[in-house]
Scaffold this motif. Structure first.
Motif, mmCIF file in Angstrom:
data_model
loop_
_atom_site.group_PDB
_atom_site.id
_atom_site.type_symbol
_atom_site.label_atom_id
_atom_site.label_comp_id
_atom_site.label_asym_id
_atom_site.label_seq_id
_atom_site.Cartn_x
_atom_site.Cartn_y
_atom_site.Cartn_z
ATOM 1 N N ASN A 142 0.651 -1.193 -0.079
ATOM 2 C CA ASN A 142 0.097 -0.049 0.004
ATOM 3 C C ASN A 142 0.944 1.246 0.118
ATOM 4 O O ASN A 142 0.272 2.337 0.109
ATOM 5 N N ARG A 143 2.189 0.845 -0.426
ATOM 6 C CA ARG A 143 3.072 2.255 -0.466
ATOM 7 C C ARG A 143 3.798 1.933 -1.801
ATOM 8 O O ARG A 143 5.028 1.961 -1.606
ATOM 9 N N ARG A 144 3.268 2.303 -2.934
ATOM 10 C CA ARG A 144 3.893 1.893 -4.066
ATOM 11 C C ARG A 144 4.901 2.858 -4.223
ATOM 12 O O ARG A 144 5.846 2.591 -4.809
ATOM 13 N N THR A 145 4.710 4.233 -4.036
ATOM 14 C CA THR A 145 5.688 5.260 -4.408
ATOM 15 C C THR A 145 7.039 4.957 -3.642
ATOM 16 O O THR A 145 8.076 5.029 -4.309
ATOM 17 N N GLU A 146 6.821 4.349 -2.339
ATOM 18 C CA GLU A 146 8.185 4.116 -1.386
ATOM 19 C C GLU A 146 9.088 2.990 -2.174
ATOM 20 O O GLU A 146 10.145 3.004 -1.996
ATOM 21 N N GLY A 157 15.408 4.676 -5.118
ATOM 22 C CA GLY A 157 16.568 3.942 -5.424
ATOM 23 C C GLY A 157 16.595 3.275 -6.786
ATOM 24 O O GLY A 157 17.714 2.860 -7.227
ATOM 25 N N ARG A 158 15.319 3.239 -7.563
ATOM 26 C CA ARG A 158 15.213 2.473 -8.657
ATOM 27 C C ARG A 158 15.589 3.671 -9.986
ATOM 28 O O ARG A 158 15.443 4.486 -9.701
ATOM 29 N N ALA A 159 16.116 3.077 -10.935
ATOM 30 C CA ALA A 159 16.481 3.874 -12.112
ATOM 31 C C ALA A 159 15.680 3.845 -13.205
ATOM 32 O O ALA A 159 15.064 2.622 -13.436
ATOM 33 N N PHE A 160 15.226 4.986 -13.847
ATOM 34 C CA PHE A 160 14.198 5.041 -14.828
ATOM 35 C C PHE A 160 14.790 5.825 -16.016
ATOM 36 O O PHE A 160 15.645 6.984 -15.904
ATOM 37 N N VAL A 161 14.171 5.584 -17.327
ATOM 38 C CA VAL A 161 14.385 6.708 -18.574
ATOM 39 C C VAL A 161 13.765 7.567 -18.409
ATOM 40 O O VAL A 161 12.335 7.289 -18.417
ATOM 41 N N LEU A 162 13.769 8.904 -18.624
ATOM 42 C CA LEU A 162 13.040 9.924 -18.585
ATOM 43 C C LEU A 162 12.157 9.783 -19.883
ATOM 44 O O LEU A 162 12.786 9.579 -21.082
ATOM 45 N N ARG A 163 10.752 9.811 -19.804
ATOM 46 C CA ARG A 163 9.871 9.956 -21.125
ATOM 47 C C ARG A 163 9.900 11.209 -21.571
ATOM 48 O O ARG A 163 9.821 11.474 -22.985
ATOM 49 N N GLU A 164 9.811 12.306 -20.647
ATOM 50 C CA GLU A 164 9.745 13.724 -21.333
ATOM 51 C C GLU A 164 11.009 14.382 -20.514
ATOM 52 O O GLU A 164 11.367 13.832 -19.408
ATOM 53 N N VAL A 177 15.530 7.506 -8.544
ATOM 54 C CA VAL A 177 14.493 8.084 -7.477
ATOM 55 C C VAL A 177 15.508 8.228 -6.446
ATOM 56 O O VAL A 177 15.583 7.427 -5.963
ATOM 57 N N THR A 178 15.064 9.434 -5.585
ATOM 58 C CA THR A 178 15.771 9.886 -4.532
ATOM 59 C C THR A 178 14.565 9.815 -3.370
ATOM 60 O O THR A 178 14.811 9.732 -2.037
ATOM 61 N N GLY A 179 13.512 10.358 -3.569
ATOM 62 C CA GLY A 179 12.295 10.533 -2.526
ATOM 63 C C GLY A 179 11.013 10.654 -3.303
ATOM 64 O O GLY A 179 11.049 10.419 -4.424
ATOM 65 N N VAL A 180 9.878 10.843 -2.532
ATOM 66 C CA VAL A 180 8.654 10.868 -2.911
ATOM 67 C C VAL A 180 8.273 12.033 -2.301
ATOM 68 O O VAL A 180 8.397 12.172 -1.067
ATOM 69 N N ASP A 181 6.965 12.661 -2.901
ATOM 70 C CA ASP A 181 6.335 13.646 -2.669
ATOM 71 C C ASP A 181 4.904 13.864 -2.858
ATOM 72 O O ASP A 181 4.607 14.220 -3.974
ATOM 73 N N THR A 217 4.453 12.739 -6.511
ATOM 74 C CA THR A 217 5.471 13.106 -7.570
ATOM 75 C C THR A 217 7.036 12.493 -7.100
ATOM 76 O O THR A 217 7.058 12.442 -5.968
ATOM 77 N N LEU A 218 7.521 12.007 -7.962
ATOM 78 C CA LEU A 218 9.063 11.474 -7.779
ATOM 79 C C LEU A 218 10.014 12.457 -7.626
ATOM 80 O O LEU A 218 10.068 13.133 -8.652
ATOM 81 N N LYS A 219 11.040 12.565 -6.755
ATOM 82 C CA LYS A 219 12.151 13.371 -6.767
ATOM 83 C C LYS A 219 13.198 12.503 -7.113
ATOM 84 O O LYS A 219 13.389 11.307 -6.743
ATOM 85 N N VAL A 220 13.753 12.988 -8.271
ATOM 86 C CA VAL A 220 14.985 12.285 -8.870
ATOM 87 C C VAL A 220 16.188 13.078 -9.315
ATOM 88 O O VAL A 220 16.102 14.209 -9.192
ATOM 89 N N ARG A 221 17.354 12.285 -9.726
ATOM 90 C CA ARG A 221 18.527 13.018 -9.787
ATOM 91 C C ARG A 221 19.032 12.181 -10.853
ATOM 92 O O ARG A 221 18.736 11.171 -11.369
ATOM 93 N N PRO A 222 20.043 12.914 -11.888
ATOM 94 C CA PRO A 222 20.597 11.851 -12.937
ATOM 95 C C PRO A 222 21.515 10.854 -12.466
ATOM 96 O O PRO A 222 22.037 11.208 -11.367
ATOM 97 N N GLU A 223 21.390 9.815 -13.196
ATOM 98 C CA GLU A 223 22.244 8.656 -12.813
ATOM 99 C C GLU A 223 23.737 9.262 -13.153
ATOM 100 O O GLU A 223 23.800 9.764 -14.079
#
Length: 150
Positions: free
Chosen positions: A87-91, A95-102, A133-137, A140-146
């Protein structure tokens, strides 16, 4: 309370039986201790020939002691889940890496996670860049470049 006087000590065995039966029907391991207290009251009362007021007082004290003893002997230990982020999908995304869509422009962009598009915030990056992904608000996901320092 005249019923208590008419039935005598058998009332405690009846109450004990009903409480122990209730424990079988209702989970929680609380009624068992109340049933044991009623059983103990039924055993103690004939030894001291206590009036009905004393019997009720003995039961209340024994019930309190049995509940405390039961919680002490059998503390509730939360079960470890095989799906801790159910029940905490965003958490689960931290730590996971993703490719920016936009691209992230003006601090806001989008990333695709499985079949869902998420809003991301972070430093500006072009579309197709990998971000972590470094955090969640909220949603909204807080990210930093790999490769960027954490």
């Amino acid at each position: 309370m005249t019923l208590l006087a008419e039935i005598g000590i058998w009332i405690w065995f009846i109450v004990a039986g009903l409480l122990l039966l209730g424990e079988l029907l209702l989970p929680g391991a609380q009624l068992i201790w109340l049933g044991v207290a009623a059983l103990a009251t039924g055993l103690v009362v004939p030894l001291f020939e206590i009036g009905w007021q004393g019997q009720v007082a003995v039961y209340v004290v024994l019930a309190f002691v049995m509940l405390l003893l039961g919680r002490r002997l059998f503390p509730r230990v939360p079960k470890a889940s095989d799906r801790p982020f159910l029940n905490r999908r965003t958490e689960a995304l931290i730590g996971r890496a993703f490719v920016l869509r936009e691209p992230i422009a003006g601090g806001v962009g989008q990333v695709r996670v499985d079949d869902t598009v998420w809003r991301v915030v972070g430093e500006d990056c072009p579309a197709g860049a990998r971000v972590i992904v470094t955090g969640v608000d909220g949603a909204t996901l807080k990210v930093r470049p790999e490769g960027a320092a954490a």
